[in-house]
Design a protein around this motif. Structure first.
Motif, short mmCIF file in Angstrom:
data_model
loop_
_atom_site.label_atom_id
_atom_site.label_comp_id
_atom_site.label_asym_id
_atom_site.label_seq_id
_atom_site.Cartn_x
_atom_site.Cartn_y
_atom_site.Cartn_z
N PRO A 281 -28.05 3.68 -20.61
CA PRO A 281 -26.60 3.83 -20.42
C PRO A 281 -26.28 4.76 -19.24
O PRO A 281 -27.09 5.59 -18.85
N GLU A 282 -25.07 4.59 -18.69
CA GLU A 282 -24.60 5.49 -17.65
C GLU A 282 -24.22 6.82 -18.31
O GLU A 282 -23.44 6.84 -19.27
N LEU A 283 -24.79 7.90 -17.84
CA LEU A 283 -24.60 9.22 -18.44
C LEU A 283 -23.70 10.07 -17.55
O LEU A 283 -24.15 10.68 -16.59
N LYS A 284 -22.41 10.10 -17.88
CA LYS A 284 -21.44 10.87 -17.09
C LYS A 284 -21.28 12.28 -17.67
O LYS A 284 -21.43 12.49 -18.88
N GLU A 285 -20.95 13.21 -16.80
CA GLU A 285 -20.83 14.62 -17.18
C GLU A 285 -19.92 14.83 -18.39
O GLU A 285 -20.31 15.54 -19.33
N HIS A 286 -18.75 14.25 -18.38
CA HIS A 286 -17.82 14.47 -19.48
C HIS A 286 -18.38 13.96 -20.80
O HIS A 286 -18.33 14.66 -21.83
N ALA A 287 -18.94 12.77 -20.79
CA ALA A 287 -19.50 12.18 -22.01
C ALA A 287 -20.68 13.00 -22.53
O ALA A 287 -20.86 13.14 -23.74
N LEU A 288 -21.47 13.57 -21.62
CA LEU A 288 -22.61 14.40 -22.05
C LEU A 288 -22.12 15.66 -22.75
O LEU A 288 -22.71 16.08 -23.76
N GLY A 289 -21.07 16.28 -22.25
CA GLY A 289 -20.51 17.45 -22.92
C GLY A 289 -20.02 17.11 -24.32
O GLY A 289 -20.22 17.87 -25.27
N LEU A 290 -19.37 15.95 -24.46
CA LEU A 290 -18.90 15.52 -25.79
C LEU A 290 -20.06 15.24 -26.73
O LEU A 290 -20.00 15.57 -27.92
N LYS A 291 -21.12 14.66 -26.19
CA LYS A 291 -22.30 14.35 -27.02
C LYS A 291 -22.93 15.64 -27.54
O LYS A 291 -23.35 15.72 -28.70
N MET A 292 -22.99 16.68 -26.70
CA MET A 292 -23.51 17.97 -27.14
C MET A 292 -22.68 18.49 -28.31
O MET A 292 -23.22 18.98 -29.30
N SER A 293 -21.37 18.36 -28.22
CA SER A 293 -20.49 18.81 -29.31
C SER A 293 -20.74 18.01 -30.59
O SER A 293 -20.71 18.58 -31.69
N GLU A 294 -21.01 16.72 -30.47
CA GLU A 294 -21.32 15.90 -31.64
C GLU A 294 -22.55 16.43 -32.36
O GLU A 294 -22.57 16.52 -33.59
N TYR A 295 -23.59 16.73 -31.61
CA TYR A 295 -24.82 17.26 -32.21
C TYR A 295 -24.57 18.60 -32.87
O TYR A 295 -25.08 18.87 -33.96
N ARG A 296 -23.79 19.44 -32.23
CA ARG A 296 -23.49 20.76 -32.78
C ARG A 296 -22.72 20.63 -34.09
O ARG A 296 -23.04 21.29 -35.08
N GLU B 174 -11.65 13.91 -17.76
CA GLU B 174 -11.90 13.23 -19.03
C GLU B 174 -12.36 11.81 -18.77
O GLU B 174 -11.73 11.06 -18.01
N GLY B 175 -13.50 11.44 -19.37
CA GLY B 175 -14.06 10.11 -19.22
C GLY B 175 -14.80 9.90 -17.92
O GLY B 175 -15.28 8.81 -17.65
N GLY B 176 -14.93 10.94 -17.11
CA GLY B 176 -15.54 10.77 -15.80
C GLY B 176 -16.59 11.81 -15.47
O GLY B 176 -17.26 12.34 -16.33
N GLY B 177 -16.68 12.06 -14.19
CA GLY B 177 -17.66 12.99 -13.68
C GLY B 177 -18.83 12.27 -13.05
O GLY B 177 -18.93 11.04 -13.09
N ALA B 178 -19.71 13.05 -12.46
CA ALA B 178 -20.90 12.48 -11.81
C ALA B 178 -21.83 11.89 -12.87
O ALA B 178 -21.80 12.26 -14.04
N VAL B 179 -22.67 10.98 -12.41
CA VAL B 179 -23.62 10.30 -13.29
C VAL B 179 -24.99 10.96 -13.17
O VAL B 179 -25.49 11.20 -12.07
N LEU B 180 -25.60 11.26 -14.31
CA LEU B 180 -26.92 11.87 -14.36
C LEU B 180 -28.01 10.81 -14.23
O LEU B 180 -27.91 9.74 -14.81
N SER B 181 -29.03 11.12 -13.44
CA SER B 181 -30.20 10.25 -13.33
C SER B 181 -31.45 11.14 -13.31
O SER B 181 -31.35 12.37 -13.30
N LYS B 182 -32.61 10.51 -13.28
CA LYS B 182 -33.88 11.26 -13.26
C LYS B 182 -33.98 12.21 -12.07
O LYS B 182 -34.63 13.23 -12.14
N GLU B 183 -33.36 11.85 -10.96
CA GLU B 183 -33.48 12.62 -9.73
C GLU B 183 -32.51 13.79 -9.66
O GLU B 183 -32.57 14.59 -8.73
N CYS B 184 -31.61 13.92 -10.61
CA CYS B 184 -30.56 14.93 -10.58
C CYS B 184 -30.92 16.19 -11.35
O CYS B 184 -31.68 16.16 -12.30
N MET B 185 -30.29 17.28 -10.93
CA MET B 185 -30.31 18.51 -11.71
C MET B 185 -29.12 18.46 -12.66
O MET B 185 -28.05 17.94 -12.29
N TYR B 186 -29.29 18.97 -13.87
CA TYR B 186 -28.21 18.97 -14.85
C TYR B 186 -28.02 20.38 -15.40
O TYR B 186 -28.98 21.01 -15.84
#
Length: 82
Positions: free
Chosen positions: A16-31, A61-73
């Motif tokens: 899946p496309e991993l965008k910054e905003h969605a990743l932050g929300l996913k972290m909150s889901e796990y928490r 909201e709903g956006g941001g840069a997309v994370l890939s293997k080559e990126c720093m996060y």
């Protein structure tokens, strides 16, 4: 658990496309699922590559840069528990 999930997603071919905003929300889901969670200590900073150098960066909201293997996060997050 979030980091294990994230590593799996990043390494998945055609994943899946991993965008910054969605990743932050996913972290909150796990928490929230961990139990005894009362809320975030502060607003999560979820930033990819150059965005990580921006102080108090917040993706749209709903956006941001997309994370890939080559990126720093950068993930700066905190939670309150009882």
């Amino acid at each position: 658990r979030f980091l294990a999930w994230l590593e799996e997603q990043v390494n998945m071919d055609g994943g899946p496309e991993l965008k910054e905003h969605a990743l932050g929300l996913k972290m909150s889901e796990y928490r929230e699922a961990a139990g005894h969670f009362k809320g975030d200590s502060f607003e999560t900073i979820s930033a990819v590559d150059a965005n990580a150098s921006i102080i108090h960066y917040k993706p749209e909201e709903g956006g941001g840069a997309v994370l890939s293997k080559e990126c720093m996060y950068l993930l700066d997050t905190g939670g309150q528990y009882a």
